[in-house]
Design a protein around this motif. Structure first.
Motif, PDB file in Angstrom:
ATOM      1  N   LEU A  68       0.828  -1.205   0.000  1.00  0.00           N
ATOM      2  CA  LEU A  68       0.000   0.000   0.000  1.00  0.00           C
ATOM      3  C   LEU A  68       0.865   1.259   0.000  1.00  0.00           C
ATOM      4  O   LEU A  68       0.659   2.179  -0.800  1.00  0.00           O
ATOM      5  CB  LEU A  68      -0.899  -0.012   1.248  1.00  0.00           C
ATOM      6  N   PHE A  69       1.858   1.262   0.863  1.00  0.00           N
ATOM      7  CA  PHE A  69       2.696   2.453   0.969  1.00  0.00           C
ATOM      8  C   PHE A  69       3.649   2.578  -0.208  1.00  0.00           C
ATOM      9  O   PHE A  69       3.930   3.671  -0.671  1.00  0.00           O
ATOM     10  CB  PHE A  69       3.464   2.447   2.303  1.00  0.00           C
ATOM     11  N   ARG A  70       4.156   1.438  -0.673  1.00  0.00           N
ATOM     12  CA  ARG A  70       5.097   1.480  -1.798  1.00  0.00           C
ATOM     13  C   ARG A  70       4.437   2.119  -3.023  1.00  0.00           C
ATOM     14  O   ARG A  70       5.029   2.931  -3.715  1.00  0.00           O
ATOM     15  CB  ARG A  70       5.570   0.060  -2.123  1.00  0.00           C
ATOM     16  N   GLY A  86       1.470   3.815  -2.911  1.00  0.00           N
ATOM     17  CA  GLY A  86       0.662   4.998  -2.617  1.00  0.00           C
ATOM     18  C   GLY A  86       1.421   6.304  -2.510  1.00  0.00           C
ATOM     19  O   GLY A  86       0.870   7.367  -2.769  1.00  0.00           O
ATOM     20  N   ILE A  87       2.680   6.230  -2.129  1.00  0.00           N
ATOM     21  CA  ILE A  87       3.369   7.495  -1.858  1.00  0.00           C
ATOM     22  C   ILE A  87       4.071   8.092  -3.070  1.00  0.00           C
ATOM     23  O   ILE A  87       4.565   9.208  -3.014  1.00  0.00           O
ATOM     24  CB  ILE A  87       4.385   7.352  -0.697  1.00  0.00           C
ATOM     25  N   GLU A  88       4.137   7.337  -4.149  1.00  0.00           N
ATOM     26  CA  GLU A  88       4.783   7.867  -5.353  1.00  0.00           C
ATOM     27  C   GLU A  88       3.914   8.953  -5.976  1.00  0.00           C
ATOM     28  O   GLU A  88       2.708   8.788  -6.131  1.00  0.00           O
ATOM     29  CB  GLU A  88       4.984   6.743  -6.378  1.00  0.00           C
ATOM     30  N   ARG A  89       4.514  10.061  -6.278  1.00  0.00           N
ATOM     31  CA  ARG A  89       3.770  11.121  -6.958  1.00  0.00           C
ATOM     32  C   ARG A  89       4.733  11.932  -7.810  1.00  0.00           C
ATOM     33  O   ARG A  89       5.954  11.810  -7.680  1.00  0.00           O
ATOM     34  CB  ARG A  89       3.037  12.014  -5.964  1.00  0.00           C
ATOM     35  N   GLU A  90       4.181  12.728  -8.664  1.00  0.00           N
ATOM     36  CA  GLU A  90       5.014  13.537  -9.569  1.00  0.00           C
ATOM     37  C   GLU A  90       5.243  14.913  -8.947  1.00  0.00           C
ATOM     38  O   GLU A  90       4.302  15.607  -8.595  1.00  0.00           O
ATOM     39  CB  GLU A  90       4.296  13.675 -10.916  1.00  0.00           C
TER      40      GLU A  90
END
Lengths: 466, 182
Positions: free
Chosen positions: A10-12, A14-18
């Protein structure tokens, strides 16, 4: 438990963003970007610093080879050394005084007889030494060659001179004139009597020596105990160290007692040492590091492979019969599923706790020298400030860890150290030695319960006498 | 991310245009890493710049047969862990306080179906510092417990314990979030 594994997923994801490029950050870095010349390696600067330190240190090393005094600063040791040399030279002195008596030149003045006048010009047929008049000084005394055909006459003259000189000496401050007199003469002016042992023998053996009060003064001055202050650099390491725990929750202290083991206590220090006869006292600054190993049994996350088997049956053929009884061919398929799962179980958590402290030792003790050896006993009280903590302690629930912080550790504590030192005078300025110390915490360094260290240390030290 | 050989060559030749292009290419990737280890955008930005300088300094040492992304990730993580160690030394008496504040409402309600990355990051940041680092290293960056132990100067089991703590705490936070979500 599988939910716990999903957390990672979930965290791997979920936290990726541009993140849009930040021009402000680029401007900040642009000036530092290398594009023309590479900066010089850091060790160039370091070498310069080391070179500067070495040069400065060298500039403090004394280059005066014409020192009259014995190299040892310690009055007791100097006196011993002088006495030994004087004894060996006494025979030489007797010979000199006897053989040269006939040709001894006496300086006489019409009005008064003083100590040897540095401005007098003396011609000696045997020693061929000359006392030249320093520029700017007038000659008051006349040099007279005395013919000593009879010993009683010489003795009379010398006795008279001695008496008159003693009278003058009481009126004058000899200490002030000594340095001037020495500096005005060339080294070979008193070639026969220019060595310290001979001069000392004159004082103790022959009253004729009163002719050379400047040397006598010099020796007297030298034998006075000089104000002794020195700097000491020390380094120590524990040969045994223990931590005692008291006055707290029994089960916690019991677990900690079993799980924590003191490993070492080491440090370095710089002390300013003042010496007054047998007494030594002073203060310093020291840094110490205490390390302990912990091993606690707490719940850990472990992984295991969970194997499951799925069995399926498939009808292959149902067209057979045996004597009217239908026969089915069934195929069995077994599928193995391996799933990694996590579970909690007790496990040993091992690590190190490090407590770094800086302290100001205040010490007092006794000092004794014998020839080039010296021994010291010291008693120190050291207020210590804890400036760095790392590691973990067992929490009150006995199943988790808490990071070392000021909630558990006191900022200040008080330590007592007793030292026994043995040193050797390497030269005029440096003494090296070793020490054995006993260390005891006077106050606890933990808050909720008492933790005190006690142990034995060994160390080395270098004493610098500026 | 498009890092080709010519771009690396350009940076090796210390051409400003190439350095700028490389910065733009790596920015988002590096910022994602920095934001996980830092508490706010400003400090993450400062770390990002320091990492980028390190990348440029060490670029001549980069072997072309290796993966460039894996290489810069290692530099970034090592740098961030170094900073963490340094901070730990400076802040000698760091006390961890459980932060139970509710995240900003705009972040909380802006998404219905999935949790916003900011909120997830906030959950990670609420963990105790060491636990946070272990979770980042193990679960996100793919380090093994042995490597984490070496990086953070702890035993493998301590690393495992921190990971378990992180997972339990994060799971609790996720459950709370799901319950409060309309």
């Amino acid at each position: 438990m599988s939910d716990l594994n999903n957390i990672d997923e979930l965290f791997r994801n979920g936290i990726e963003r541009e993140y849009p490029v930040d021009d402000g950050l680029w401007s900040a870095i642009e000036a530092q970007l290398p594009y023309t010349s590479t900066p010089k390696p850091w060790y160039f600067n370091l070498k310069s610093i080391v070179l500067a330190v070495v040069l400065i240190t060298c500039s403090f090393i004394p280059k005066d080879n014409n020192r009259v005094s014995q190299t040892n600063n310690n009055p007791e040791a100097r006196k011993n050394t002088l006495t030994a040399i004087l004894t060996s030279k006494s025979a030489q002195l007797t010979e000199i005084t006897n053989t040269s008596a006939k040709e001894l030149l006496l300086l006489t003045t019409p009005s008064k007889i003083n100590r040897p006048n540095p401005s007098a010009k003396v011609k000696s047929p045997t020693t061929k030494t000359k006392i030249t008049t320093p520029p700017g000084q007038t000659t008051n005394a006349s040099a007279t060659k005395v013919n000593y055909d009879s010993k009683p006459r010489i003795k009379d003259k010398l006795r008279t001179l001695t008496e008159q000189h003693e009278k003058i000496q009481t009126k004058e401050n000899l200490t002030a004139s000594t340095s001037k007199l020495i500096s005005m003469h060339k080294p070979d002016e008193f070639s026969l009597l220019s060595t310290i042992p001979i001069a000392e023998s004159f004082i103790t053996v022959s009253p004729k020596a009163i002719r050379y009060p400047m040397l006598v003064d010099c020796l007297i001055y030298d034998l006075k105990p000089s104000p002794s202050h020195s700097f000491e650099v020390e380094s120590f390491y524990s040969i045994s160290i223990n931590k005692s725990l008291n006055n707290g929750d029994y089960s916690l202290l019991n677990n900690k007692d079993n799980g924590e083991k003191a490993i070492d206590f080491k440090g370095t220090g710089l002390n300013y040492v003042k010496q007054k006869k047998l007494l030594v006292y002073g203060l310093g600054i020291q840094q110490s590091t205490y390390t302990e190993r912990y091993s606690y049994s707490v719940d850990l996350e472990k992984t295991r492979i969970n194997l499951t088997y799925d069995t399926t049956y498939k009808l292959v053929s149902g067209n057979f019969n045996s004597n009217g009884t239908p026969v089915f061919l069934i195929q069995q398929e077994v599928t193995e599923n391996a799933n990694e799962e996590t579970y909690a179980d007790k496990g040993e958590v091992i690590g190190r706790n490090t407590i770094k402290r800086v302290g100001v030792p205040l010490f007092i003790g006794a000092h004794k020298s014998y020839q080039n050896w010296m021994m010291q006993v010291r008693f120190s009280v050291i207020p210590q400030f804890i400036y760095n903590l790392s590691g973990n302690y067992l929490a009150n629930d006995l199943n988790s860890l808490t990071e070392l912080s000021e909630t558990e550790i006191k900022t200040w504590n008080l330590v007592n150290r007793s030292d026994l030192s043995l040193g050797y005078n390497v030269n005029e300025q440096f003494v090296v030695g070793a020490k054995y110390s006993v260390l005891n915490d006077l106050s606890s360094f933990t808050k909720t319960y008492d933790s005190k260290l006690s142990g034995q240390l060994i160390g080395v030290w270098i004493l610098w006498k500026p | 991310m498009n890092i080709d050989k010519s771009l690396i060559e350009s940076c090796l030749n210390k051409e400003r245009a190439g350095q700028n292009r490389m910065y733009k290419e790596l920015f988002s990737y590096l910022m994602n890493i920095c934001m996980r280890y830092k508490n706010d955008y400003d400090t993450a930005g400062a770390s990002l710049n320091a990492i980028y300088l390190k990348i440029l300094d060490n670029l001549p040492k980069f072997r072309k047969e290796d993966s460039f992304i894996a290489w810069i990730k290692r530099i970034a993580v090592n740098h961030l862990i170094d900073e963490y160690r340094k901070d730990k030394r400076i802040k000698k008496h760091t006390t961890y306080f459980e932060d139970n504040r509710v995240p900003e409402s705009k972040s909380f309600h802006s998404k219905e179906a999935e949790m916003e990355s900011e909120y997830l990051l906030e959950m990670i940041r609420e963990l105790p510092p060491t636990t946070q680092k272990v979770f980042n290293l193990y679960s996100i960056d793919g380090y093994r417990h042995k490597e984490i132990g070496a990086l953070l100067e702890m035993s493998e089991n301590t690393s495992k314990w921190h990971l378990r703590e992180a997972r339990i705490k994060l799971q609790a936070k996720v459950l709370v979030f799901n319950k409060t979500e309309p």
